[in-house]
Design a protein around this motif. Structure first.
Motif, PDB file in Angstrom:
ATOM      1  N   ILE A  81       0.896  -1.170   0.039  1.00 22.13           N
ATOM      2  CA  ILE A  81      -0.024   0.058   0.098  1.00 22.13           C
ATOM      3  C   ILE A  81       0.945   1.184  -0.041  1.00 22.13           C
ATOM      4  O   ILE A  81       0.691   2.142  -0.814  1.00 22.13           O
ATOM      5  CB  ILE A  81      -1.067   0.202   1.319  1.00 22.13           C
ATOM      6  N   GLY A  82       1.850   1.229   0.868  1.00 23.01           N
ATOM      7  CA  GLY A  82       2.727   2.402   1.155  1.00 23.01           C
ATOM      8  C   GLY A  82       3.454   2.842  -0.195  1.00 23.01           C
ATOM      9  O   GLY A  82       3.572   3.824  -0.680  1.00 23.01           O
ATOM     10  N   SER A  83       4.038   1.786  -0.817  1.00 27.41           N
ATOM     11  CA  SER A  83       4.855   1.993  -2.025  1.00 27.41           C
ATOM     12  C   SER A  83       4.073   2.403  -3.177  1.00 27.41           C
ATOM     13  O   SER A  83       4.484   3.085  -4.140  1.00 27.41           O
ATOM     14  CB  SER A  83       5.773   0.717  -2.255  1.00 27.41           C
ATOM     15  N   SER A  84       2.811   1.878  -3.383  1.00 24.31           N
ATOM     16  CA  SER A  84       1.796   2.116  -4.291  1.00 24.31           C
ATOM     17  C   SER A  84       1.473   3.728  -4.218  1.00 24.31           C
ATOM     18  O   SER A  84       1.330   4.193  -5.537  1.00 24.31           O
ATOM     19  CB  SER A  84       0.772   1.022  -4.204  1.00 24.31           C
ATOM     20  N   LEU A  85       1.034   3.917  -3.004  1.00 28.84           N
ATOM     21  CA  LEU A  85       0.891   5.277  -2.694  1.00 28.84           C
ATOM     22  C   LEU A  85       1.819   6.385  -3.181  1.00 28.84           C
ATOM     23  O   LEU A  85       1.419   7.506  -3.789  1.00 28.84           O
ATOM     24  CB  LEU A  85       0.137   5.421  -1.600  1.00 28.84           C
ATOM     25  N   TYR A  99       1.346  11.368 -10.097  1.00 26.11           N
ATOM     26  CA  TYR A  99       0.086  12.153 -10.735  1.00 26.11           C
ATOM     27  C   TYR A  99      -0.136  13.642  -9.722  1.00 26.11           C
ATOM     28  O   TYR A  99      -1.413  14.016  -9.737  1.00 26.11           O
ATOM     29  CB  TYR A  99      -1.096  11.076 -10.562  1.00 26.11           C
ATOM     30  N   LYS A 100       0.589  13.845  -8.698  1.00 25.22           N
ATOM     31  CA  LYS A 100       0.441  14.812  -7.818  1.00 25.22           C
ATOM     32  C   LYS A 100      -0.941  14.668  -6.993  1.00 25.22           C
ATOM     33  O   LYS A 100      -1.875  15.601  -7.165  1.00 25.22           O
ATOM     34  CB  LYS A 100       0.492  16.118  -8.726  1.00 25.22           C
ATOM     35  N   ILE A 101      -1.350  13.481  -6.387  1.00 30.00           N
ATOM     36  CA  ILE A 101      -2.467  13.261  -5.819  1.00 30.00           C
ATOM     37  C   ILE A 101      -2.571  14.108  -4.536  1.00 30.00           C
ATOM     38  O   ILE A 101      -1.704  14.622  -3.794  1.00 30.00           O
ATOM     39  CB  ILE A 101      -2.337  11.870  -5.239  1.00 30.00           C
ATOM     40  N   ARG A 102      -3.778  14.837  -4.743  1.00 27.97           N
ATOM     41  CA  ARG A 102      -4.316  15.791  -3.475  1.00 27.97           C
ATOM     42  C   ARG A 102      -5.220  15.149  -2.589  1.00 27.97           C
ATOM     43  O   ARG A 102      -5.648  15.818  -1.516  1.00 27.97           O
ATOM     44  CB  ARG A 102      -4.657  17.109  -4.189  1.00 27.97           C
ATOM     45  N   ALA A 103      -6.067  14.213  -2.923  1.00 33.11           N
ATOM     46  CA  ALA A 103      -7.178  13.478  -2.371  1.00 33.11           C
ATOM     47  C   ALA A 103      -7.009  11.962  -2.457  1.00 33.11           C
ATOM     48  O   ALA A 103      -7.171  11.586  -3.421  1.00 33.11           O
ATOM     49  CB  ALA A 103      -8.533  13.984  -2.358  1.00 33.11           C
ATOM     50  N   SER A 108      -1.381   9.338   4.476  1.00 30.61           N
ATOM     51  CA  SER A 108      -1.724  10.891   4.193  1.00 30.61           C
ATOM     52  C   SER A 108      -1.593  11.872   5.091  1.00 30.61           C
ATOM     53  O   SER A 108      -1.312  12.939   4.585  1.00 30.61           O
ATOM     54  CB  SER A 108      -3.575  10.878   4.065  1.00 30.61           C
ATOM     55  N   TYR A 109      -1.650  11.643   6.286  1.00 26.62           N
ATOM     56  CA  TYR A 109      -1.259  12.493   7.350  1.00 26.62           C
ATOM     57  C   TYR A 109       0.509  12.920   7.235  1.00 26.62           C
ATOM     58  O   TYR A 109       0.616  13.874   7.330  1.00 26.62           O
ATOM     59  CB  TYR A 109      -1.333  11.809   8.712  1.00 26.62           C
ATOM     60  N   ILE A 110       1.210  11.878   7.003  1.00 27.23           N
ATOM     61  CA  ILE A 110       2.425  12.374   6.795  1.00 27.23           C
ATOM     62  C   ILE A 110       2.713  13.083   5.523  1.00 27.23           C
ATOM     63  O   ILE A 110       3.749  14.063   5.596  1.00 27.23           O
ATOM     64  CB  ILE A 110       3.517  11.020   6.587  1.00 27.23           C
ATOM     65  N   ASN A 111       1.857  12.814   4.457  1.00 27.40           N
ATOM     66  CA  ASN A 111       2.197  13.558   3.333  1.00 27.40           C
ATOM     67  C   ASN A 111       1.392  14.800   2.996  1.00 27.40           C
ATOM     68  O   ASN A 111       1.337  15.228   1.928  1.00 27.40           O
ATOM     69  CB  ASN A 111       1.971  12.572   2.074  1.00 27.40           C
ATOM     70  N   ASP A 112       0.476  15.180   4.048  1.00 29.73           N
ATOM     71  CA  ASP A 112      -0.539  16.074   3.837  1.00 29.73           C
ATOM     72  C   ASP A 112      -1.600  16.079   2.895  1.00 29.73           C
ATOM     73  O   ASP A 112      -1.823  17.170   2.024  1.00 29.73           O
ATOM     74  CB  ASP A 112       0.345  17.538   3.999  1.00 29.73           C
ATOM     75  N   ILE A 113      -2.166  14.875   2.705  1.00 28.96           N
ATOM     76  CA  ILE A 113      -3.090  14.881   1.629  1.00 28.96           C
ATOM     77  C   ILE A 113      -4.492  14.586   2.422  1.00 28.96           C
ATOM     78  O   ILE A 113      -4.395  13.772   3.227  1.00 28.96           O
ATOM     79  CB  ILE A 113      -2.584  13.372   0.781  1.00 28.96           C
ATOM     80  N   SER A 114      -5.418  15.349   1.890  1.00 31.20           N
ATOM     81  CA  SER A 114      -6.787  14.983   2.118  1.00 31.20           C
ATOM     82  C   SER A 114      -7.057  13.512   2.111  1.00 31.20           C
ATOM     83  O   SER A 114      -6.893  13.006   0.904  1.00 31.20           O
ATOM     84  CB  SER A 114      -7.716  15.786   1.442  1.00 31.20           C
TER      85      SER A 114
END
Length: 231
Positions: A54-58, A65-69, A181-187
């Motif tokens: 999960i972590g490596s895929s995220l 893709y510059k994921i924001r959410a 998401s918390y570590i990377n500041d993503i919604s």
């Protein structure tokens, strides 16, 4: 860009049939579908199981893709009588119950040197998922989901998780994705539909109900796309 994340393709197969997409395979063998809803682009990630996958895929999709959410989707096991099979859990927070550094002075579920042990979901995403669940005719709760790299089928364990964390369900992804998401500041938000109770009959119920629970979750997610992009 939005990412819809699941551990197994069976949890997005119906959804993909309704979308235009192109597929790629990431370096770690997870599946990435670049999708379009009307004029809006987003990705669906099938990460595989386990925190490392999960972590490596995220990390891969966030860099590319510059994921924001992020919205985590799939099924879960209920650990309370109030969350019945085929109901949805849209949690206000998630954690990892298989993390235990309490002898070192950390809280239950807390990763060393990390100041959070419970990962809050994004209010706007949660409200959008709630509307989508209601429009799909699926009842929901906002109970905390507790995660681990295991399938819980033991009444004593599930009862202990419920008492320790005031959790309503267990799964294999939400806490890990919440931490990322918390570590990377993503919604971040999550919707899981109950396929079984996490007790001694859990496997039998899972085999009977997981497919229909998955379909129900995918109906919610499709309506979520409409709410997310057209509201």
């Amino acid at each position: 860009m939005l990412a819809i994340v699941t551990s197994d393709k069976c949890y997005v197969s119906d959804l993909l049939e309704k979308l235009n997409y192109s597929k790629e395979t990431s370096p770690n063998k997870s599946e990435v579908y670049k999708c379009k809803y009307k004029d809006h682009e987003f990705v669906i990630l099938v990460s595989g199981y386990g925190k490392v996958n999960i972590g490596s895929s995220l990390r891969y999709i966030c860099d590319k893709y510059k994921i924001r959410a992020i919205v985590s989707v799939g099924t879960c096991g209920s650990i309370t009588d109030t969350n019945d099979i085929f109901s949805a859990i849209i949690p206000r927070s998630s954690l990892q119950f298989d993390v235990d550094f309490m002898p070192n002075g950390y809280g239950a579920g807390q990763i060393p040197k990390l100041d959070k042990l419970i990962y809050k979901t994004d209010d706007d995403l949660v409200e959008c998922l709630e509307r989508s669940s209601s429009m799909s005719g699926v009842s929901y709760s906002n109970d905390l989901i507790a995660s681990s790299d295991m399938f819980v089928t033991n009444y004593n364990l599930s009862n202990s998780i419920r008492r320790e964390y005031s959790a309503g369900a267990v799964d294999c992804e939400s806490g890990c994705i919440g931490e990322f998401s918390y570590i990377n500041d993503i919604s971040y938000a999550c919707v899981k539909v109950v396929s079984n109770f996490a007790n001694n009959n859990g496997i039998k119920q899972y085999n009977l109900y997981d497919e229909e629970s998955s379909r129900s979750c995918q109906r919610i997610v499709y309506k979520f796309l409409k709410e997310f992009y057209e509201a």
